[in-house]
Motif scaffolding. Structure first.
Motif, PDB file in Angstrom:
ATOM      1  N   LEU A 149      79.791  73.160 -22.946  1.00 59.47           N
ATOM      2  CA  LEU A 149      80.353  71.932 -23.546  1.00 59.47           C
ATOM      3  C   LEU A 149      80.849  72.320 -24.963  1.00 59.47           C
ATOM      4  O   LEU A 149      80.022  72.872 -25.811  1.00 59.47           O
ATOM      5  N   THR A 150      82.240  72.470 -25.188  1.00 59.41           N
ATOM      6  CA  THR A 150      82.727  72.694 -26.540  1.00 59.41           C
ATOM      7  C   THR A 150      83.378  71.631 -27.305  1.00 59.41           C
ATOM      8  O   THR A 150      84.648  71.598 -27.186  1.00 59.41           O
ATOM      9  N   VAL A 151      82.715  70.586 -27.631  1.00 64.16           N
ATOM     10  CA  VAL A 151      83.466  69.422 -28.247  1.00 64.16           C
ATOM     11  C   VAL A 151      82.809  69.209 -29.771  1.00 64.16           C
ATOM     12  O   VAL A 151      81.672  69.391 -29.841  1.00 64.16           O
ATOM     13  N   PRO A 152      83.717  68.267 -30.402  1.00 62.50           N
ATOM     14  CA  PRO A 152      83.045  67.979 -31.827  1.00 62.50           C
ATOM     15  C   PRO A 152      81.974  67.017 -31.568  1.00 62.50           C
ATOM     16  O   PRO A 152      81.836  66.305 -30.633  1.00 62.50           O
ATOM     17  N   TYR A 153      81.069  67.291 -32.420  1.00 66.90           N
ATOM     18  CA  TYR A 153      79.886  66.562 -32.337  1.00 66.90           C
ATOM     19  C   TYR A 153      80.130  64.786 -32.379  1.00 66.90           C
ATOM     20  O   TYR A 153      79.338  64.134 -31.433  1.00 66.90           O
TER      21      TYR A 153
ATOM     22  N   ILE B  47      83.589  78.422 -13.702  1.00 67.63           N
ATOM     23  CA  ILE B  47      83.083  77.900 -15.237  1.00 67.63           C
ATOM     24  C   ILE B  47      84.085  76.712 -15.705  1.00 67.63           C
ATOM     25  O   ILE B  47      85.150  76.963 -15.785  1.00 67.63           O
ATOM     26  N   ALA B  48      83.397  75.518 -15.773  1.00 69.83           N
ATOM     27  CA  ALA B  48      84.104  74.596 -16.287  1.00 69.83           C
ATOM     28  C   ALA B  48      83.786  74.577 -18.024  1.00 69.83           C
ATOM     29  O   ALA B  48      82.928  74.735 -18.459  1.00 69.83           O
ATOM     30  N   ILE B  49      84.971  74.443 -18.789  1.00 70.67           N
ATOM     31  CA  ILE B  49      84.960  74.409 -20.355  1.00 70.67           C
ATOM     32  C   ILE B  49      85.333  72.988 -20.833  1.00 70.67           C
ATOM     33  O   ILE B  49      86.550  72.549 -20.745  1.00 70.67           O
ATOM     34  N   VAL B  50      84.208  72.334 -20.887  1.00 67.51           N
ATOM     35  CA  VAL B  50      84.762  70.787 -21.240  1.00 67.51           C
ATOM     36  C   VAL B  50      84.955  70.759 -22.832  1.00 67.51           C
ATOM     37  O   VAL B  50      84.163  71.125 -23.491  1.00 67.51           O
ATOM     38  N   GLY B  51      86.130  70.535 -23.106  1.00 68.40           N
ATOM     39  CA  GLY B  51      86.675  70.624 -24.263  1.00 68.40           C
ATOM     40  C   GLY B  51      87.314  71.714 -24.398  1.00 68.40           C
ATOM     41  O   GLY B  51      87.534  72.412 -25.624  1.00 68.40           O
ATOM     42  N   GLY B  52      87.893  72.088 -23.195  1.00 68.38           N
ATOM     43  CA  GLY B  52      88.625  73.619 -23.232  1.00 68.38           C
ATOM     44  C   GLY B  52      89.939  73.794 -23.657  1.00 68.38           C
ATOM     45  O   GLY B  52      90.219  75.044 -23.761  1.00 68.38           O
ATOM     46  N   THR B  53      90.557  72.701 -24.312  1.00 71.01           N
ATOM     47  CA  THR B  53      91.806  72.978 -24.980  1.00 71.01           C
ATOM     48  C   THR B  53      91.741  72.943 -26.420  1.00 71.01           C
ATOM     49  O   THR B  53      92.599  73.370 -27.052  1.00 71.01           O
TER      50      THR B  53
END
Lengths: 216, 216
Positions: A69-73, A3-9
């Motif tokens: 994908l968990t990044v600010p809009y 699983i890649a979590i983009v915005g994972g930091t």
């Protein structure tokens, strides 16, 4: 599963990483800064939460089966363009909420009605997009012993992607619910400003949502 | 308080009428057909639920302190134009969900983003509109002995209207929550297609929503 979590930091990504790592998945943290992602992955591995890797966003996406994908809009479209080749044909779970600071407790619909619908446009029909995980408190996720009183609505047009997302939600220790087609991402994403408003009004930090009277 | 329920001979309106009548309010049922509304009011009075009157929609609105609008979206604008004079300067609680059959489990945003925002446009700034009560099962409301496992989100730009709506929700035996400005009606209204989808998918008839981790 990888699983890649983009915005994972970020905060939300970190909580998801801990829970999926502990469930036995290999989690690839993605960041614009690959070095930062590798450092964070090293910390999570050293803390005994499981198997973590770090990479820049495109490499994290390319090396995974499922991309979250968990990044600010504000970084949403740009990030999608950066990872587009790596996500092609895979399942993309979009956690993005189209908040526009400073009015983050007010629904402000984006041009494409929902971030997840905009994501589907950007990655094309060959890559199923799932909208999910907008309402779960990141602080509760990051503490594996903390029960999370929150259901996870899952909206997508693709049956395989729905099954994958629901299984991954279960691995977080949460109840996933089929919330219908990707058009319903509008409802999921716009509920987050309401939760932010509830947090402010009722002096909470982790308002969640649970669905009642379901047989399942 | 004198509460008009415009569309009060429908299912949702009937449940609200029973609970408010039993709480001591005078409920004026409104219908396009005043005769039908009077007949229904007579039935509810005879059943011992409290004090009920019936009238056509404009007269019901004109005779009340608070007007609750529960009509199908197809009749929303037309009904608002019919009651506009009677609601002027009062509190208008809009329960309308902009469903477009046959796809009632899919979010389909109206031109004005939310029915309640369209209502505010139609009645003008002197009449505060509140979006509320979209998620409560009408069958549970209609049975006064049935506990309703559902919170009621209340969205409005007007503090007095918010207080009035929250007090009326309490009189239904439910917990009302301040969900922020009227723009957040988008979130409230679009959650209803999701609840309809949950009902279909999990073989329920009364999926509801409860908010967790609030101190209040």
């Amino acid at each position: 599963m990888r699983i890649a979590i983009v915005g994972g930091t970020g905060k939300e990504g970190g909580g998801l990483a801990v829970r999926w790592g502990r469930a036995g998945h290999t989690v690839i943290l993605g960041s614009r800064d690959g070095e930062r992602a590798r450092a964070r992955a090293g910390e999570l591995s050293a803390a005994g939460h499981g198997a973590f890797e770090g990479a820049d966003n495109p490499a994290a996406a390319a090396g995974a089966d499922v991309i979250v994908l968990t990044v600010p809009y504000a970084a949403h479209a740009e990030t999608l363009r950066a990872i587009k080749d790596g996500v092609a044909g895979k399942v993309l779970i979009d956690v993005t909420v189209p908040l526009r600071p400073p009015k983050v407790s007010r629904v402000q619909l984006p041009a494409g009605r929902a971030a997840a619908l905009e994501a589907q446009e950007l990655v094309g029909p060959g890559t199923p997009v799932v909208a999910a995980l907008h309402h779960v408190s990141s602080s509760h996720l990051a503490d594996p012993s903390h029960p999370v009183l929150c259901d996870v609505l899952v909206a997508t047009d693709d049956a395989r992607a729905r099954a994958t997302a629901l299984a991954l939600v279960k691995d977080l220790g949460l109840r996933g619910l089929d919330a219908g087609p990707l058009d319903n991402a509008v409802a999921l994403e716009s509920l987050t400003p309401v939760l932010i408003h509830l947090n402010k009004t009722y002096k909470s930090q982790s308002a969640g949502v649970v669905f009642t009277n379901l047989r399942d």
